[in-house]
Design an enzyme around this catalytic site. Sequence first.
Site, PDB file in Angstrom:
ATOM      1  CB  VAL A   1      -1.591   3.180   4.671  1.00  0.00           C
ATOM      2  CG1 VAL A   1      -1.947   4.268   3.667  1.00  0.00           C
ATOM      3  CG2 VAL A   1      -0.700   2.140   4.036  1.00  0.00           C
ATOM      4  N   GLY A   2       0.292   2.614   7.638  1.00  0.00           N
ATOM      5  CA  GLY A   2       0.359   1.779   8.834  1.00  0.00           C
ATOM      6  C   GLY A   2       0.839   0.363   8.603  1.00  0.00           C
ATOM      7  CE  LYS A   3       3.380  -0.226   3.134  1.00  0.00           C
ATOM      8  NZ  LYS A   3       3.017   1.207   3.148  1.00  0.00           N
TER       9      LYS A   3
ATOM     10  N   PRO B   1       2.545   4.926   1.103  1.00  0.00           N
ATOM     11  CG  PRO B   1       4.275   6.278   0.395  1.00  0.00           C
ATOM     12  CD  PRO B   1       2.967   5.740  -0.037  1.00  0.00           C
TER      13      PRO B   1
ATOM     14  CE  LYS C   1      -7.049   5.002 -11.420  1.00  0.00           C
ATOM     15  NZ  LYS C   1      -7.269   4.149 -12.595  1.00  0.00           N
TER      16      LYS C   1
ATOM     17  CB  SER D   1      -6.800   4.043 -15.952  1.00  0.00           C
ATOM     18  OG  SER D   1      -5.984   4.967 -15.291  1.00  0.00           O
TER      19      SER D   1
ATOM     20  N   GLY E   1       0.810  -1.203   0.000  1.00  0.00           N
ATOM     21  CA  GLY E   1       0.000   0.000   0.000  1.00  0.00           C
ATOM     22  C   GLY E   1       0.838   1.245   0.000  1.00  0.00           C
TER      23      GLY E   1
HETATM   24  N1  LIG Z   1      -5.049   2.766  10.762  1.00  0.00           N
HETATM   25  C1  LIG Z   1      -4.195   3.400  11.560  1.00  0.00           C
HETATM   26  N2  LIG Z   1      -4.461   3.566  12.831  1.00  0.00           N
HETATM   27  C2  LIG Z   1      -3.588   4.199  13.640  1.00  0.00           C
HETATM   28  N3  LIG Z   1      -2.417   4.673  13.275  1.00  0.00           N
HETATM   29  C3  LIG Z   1      -2.060   4.529  11.996  1.00  0.00           C
HETATM   30  C4  LIG Z   1      -2.921   3.873  11.086  1.00  0.00           C
HETATM   31  N4  LIG Z   1      -2.325   3.862   9.894  1.00  0.00           N
HETATM   32  C5  LIG Z   1      -1.125   4.459  10.052  1.00  0.00           C
HETATM   33  N5  LIG Z   1      -0.954   4.862  11.319  1.00  0.00           N
HETATM   34  C6  LIG Z   1       0.232   5.539  11.847  1.00  0.00           C
HETATM   35  O1  LIG Z   1       0.868   6.234  10.798  1.00  0.00           O
HETATM   36  C7  LIG Z   1       2.266   6.225  10.972  1.00  0.00           C
HETATM   37  C8  LIG Z   1       2.955   5.762   9.715  1.00  0.00           C
HETATM   38  O2  LIG Z   1       2.709   4.381   9.508  1.00  0.00           O
HETATM   39  P1  LIG Z   1       3.790   3.345   9.025  1.00  0.00           P
HETATM   40  O3  LIG Z   1       5.124   3.820   9.379  1.00  0.00           O
HETATM   41  O4  LIG Z   1       3.385   2.016   9.503  1.00  0.00           O
HETATM   42  O5  LIG Z   1       3.608   3.463   7.481  1.00  0.00           O
HETATM   43  P2  LIG Z   1       3.978   2.408   6.338  1.00  0.00           P
HETATM   44  O6  LIG Z   1       2.721   1.914   5.763  1.00  0.00           O
HETATM   45  O7  LIG Z   1       4.920   1.440   6.839  1.00  0.00           O
HETATM   46  O8  LIG Z   1       4.633   3.377   5.281  1.00  0.00           O
HETATM   47  P3  LIG Z   1       5.876   3.119   4.309  1.00  0.00           P
HETATM   48  O9  LIG Z   1       5.389   2.383   3.133  1.00  0.00           O
HETATM   49  O10 LIG Z   1       6.313   4.511   3.911  1.00  0.00           O
HETATM   50  O11 LIG Z   1       6.875   2.404   5.114  1.00  0.00           O
HETATM   51  C9  LIG Z   1       2.539   5.315  12.151  1.00  0.00           C
HETATM   52  O12 LIG Z   1       2.817   6.109  13.290  1.00  0.00           O
HETATM   53  C10 LIG Z   1       1.243   4.561  12.344  1.00  0.00           C
HETATM   54  O13 LIG Z   1       1.020   4.231  13.696  1.00  0.00           O
END
Ligand SMILES: Nc1ncnc2c1ncn2[C@@H]1O[C@H](COP(=O)(O)OP(=O)(O)OP(=O)(O)O)[C@@H](O)[C@H]1O
Length: 775
Positions: free
Chosen positions: A347-349, A345, A709, A666, A343
């Site tokens: 988004v919390g992965k 950047p 989108k 697209s 996903g």
């Molecule tokens: N659904 C969510 N609920 C709570 N906090 C979230 C959520 N999604 C993201 N965060 C917070 O957003 C911040 C960034 O998330 P994270 O570092 O996990 O991103 P990532 O998906 O790993 O991005 P990248 O691809 O750039 O590594 C973190 O502090 C995370 O706790």
Amino acid sequence: MRDLVVFPRMVVPLDVSRVKSVKALEEAMAAQHLVFVASQKKTEIEDPQEDDLFQIGTLAKILELLKMPNGQLKILVEGQSRGKALEFRSITNKGYTEVLVDVLAESIERTPEVQALMRQASQLFEQYIKLNRRISIETSVSLNTLEDPAHFTDVIAGNLLIKMSDKQVLLEILNPEERLERVIEILHSEIEILNLERRIHNRVRTQIEKTQKEYYLNEQMKAIQKELRQKDDSTKDIDELREKIKAAQLPTEAAEAAEKEVGRLEKMMPFSPESTVIRTYLDWLLALPWNAVSTDSLDLKRAQAILDEDHYGLDKVKERIIEYLAVLKLVKKMKGPILCFVGPPGVGKTSMGRSIARAMGRQFAKMALGGVRDESEIRGHRRTYIGSLPGRVIQSIRKAKTKNPVLLLDEIDKMGTDWRGDPAAALLEVLDAEQNKTFMDHFLDVGFDLSQVFFICTANTLASIPSSLHDRLEIIRFSGYTEEEKLRIAHNHLLPKQLKEHGLEAQDVLVPTDAMRAIIRDYTREAGVRSLERWIATLCRKTARSFADTPPAEPFRVTVKDVRRLLGVPEYSTEKAADNKVGSSTGLAWTEHGGETLAIEVAKMPGKGKLFLTGKLGDVMQESAHAALSFIRSNAKKWHIKESFFKTQDYHIHVPEGATPKDGPSAGTAIATALVSAMTNRPVKRKMAMTGEITLHGRVLAIGGLKEKSIAAFREGMDTMLYPEGNQKDLEEIPEDIKNHLKMVPVKHMEQVLSLALGAKGLPAGRQVPSQRPS
Ligand SMILES: Nc1ncnc2c1ncn2[C@@H]1O[C@H](COP(=O)(O)OP(=O)(O)OP(=O)(O)O)[C@@H](O)[C@H]1O
Ligand SMILES: [Mg+2]
């Protein structure tokens, strides 16, 4: 002469300095070159008289005479025969002494006895020469050629290194046989003395050598003792190592390897570079969690609670984890799955991975793969050089301290490949359930069991993951968040977290929805919440600073004005995407950073029917522009576009580059719409966005990333979105609040698109579209 005896037949160089002697020599040179040489009884007498000289001397012939500048003479004389001075006559007026000499002739028969004596003398003389290095060996050689016993003894006598008085005695013995005997006597005693000297010399020398030897041995002993003491320390050390290995209960293979290395270490000099390598190796073997396993917490309710506590939404992921735990509860043992979170950047992965470990009660370890291009980063370096270490997998396991951690392989899509080997191939071995039970790290060189590790990979895009790797992964998609979702995440997670980190209490600062929305809208434009979190952190920091000055009486309610004051000028203006008009439409794109709108512009100008494309369009997008043009041309009549348009006009399509390059088919519907709009001078409907690939016959094909989108379209203030009918199955993914505000219209054919966007359907047949005059 002082200190010297000249024997007959001896050739001797002499220095002459006494005036009397010089005069005598000069006189002799004028006559027969003969002089009588006799020795003084006492060396110190300067002007010897008759009584001061030995009566027996030698008659000698002057061979050479050399006058030195100081008046002295150097002469070479050869002894002729013994002589006895009978009468001294001082020639006073001439200043020298004249002597009447009786020449003493001597002769001897070579009787066998004499020969035996000669032989003995010759042998002794040889010995004597050996002992006395000052006499040259040649003398003894020439001696052997002499037949005459008298001559023979005189040569020996002349060469003996004895007192002058002793020599005079030899000179005075007139009988050669007697003389020979005397010489033999002297030789005997001289040899004895020399031998004695030699023995004494040797004894002294060995004495010195002995003390030297003792000193040397002592030094060596000290060195050995020092060595022994060290060895002592290191044996203790090695015993300790052995005990540690026993206590660690390593698996057989590792225990054997460890024992082998300890054996090698034992034989090595302590502190040698190689022993350091072995020690590092043993250190690693002992530190790895060969047997340490954490027990999974299988309480599903508690796990769910933890997952919910850490992250808002992301239901699919959470569900997958709970399912896994449920199965684990039933079957007890199970191979760890390999999840892959994909996903945009922020988004919390990554943070989800951490949360999963917490929910399962496992240790968490992270391994960043971004920028890794070398296989040995994964699999370690061989132990051939100092400083080699295990690869990142084993390093992470060591940090995790258990052999069943949640191991996050972060950013596998950012991995590179070069000549040092393909890290993806190495990773494949790590992830492959068939092989990872005995994962071979080059450094460890013994298998490590990775089968209980719970692997989670993260990536922004699947495109750059090698397909062999892709096959093994269970892909879970994370999509961007809508504004409403961001609001909730900000309120429930980001703000409390940041307040705590800045030492503030939750009740100290209140951020009402409108203020938070202002931050989201004016300061961020992203799929995830990373910069939102950063802005919230800034807000907290600024507030904390003002609190530090004056502690507040009541909670601080952040207003929209405060947001502006504290965060500064908004990053993004509230102005939405440019409005659609004649020759411009809004397409939608999906990149690894989330969804985006595309403002597509078409300009027409007199020309020859050429198509110009600008603005970093990828190959695929260029092709879809050509396809759109061909489709329009082949259906020109339907929209009352004259065929001549395609010969007298050039068309220029421009797509602003934006932050990230984009490509893909697209944008087909949007490009075609903008073209027709430009040709027919009809404006595209305002606040309408569209996505869809078109075929040459105008069919609209399904696309990817519908959710992203739609989020982008909504964010940019669109109210209608045309999407391919083929994507209707994705509709359920789209958040409710978007569906409530954004009219989603499925389309099948380009005609549909045009009639919705331009109202082209309503074009009265035959109505002339104002044409541009060809130039
Ligand atoms: N659904 C969510 N609920 C709570 N906090 C979230 C959520 N999604 C993201 N965060 C917070 O957003 C911040 C960034 O998330 P994270 O570092 O996990 O991103 P990532 O998906 O790993 O991005 P990248 O691809 O750039 O590594 C973190 O502090 C995370 O706790
Ligand atoms: Mg990450």
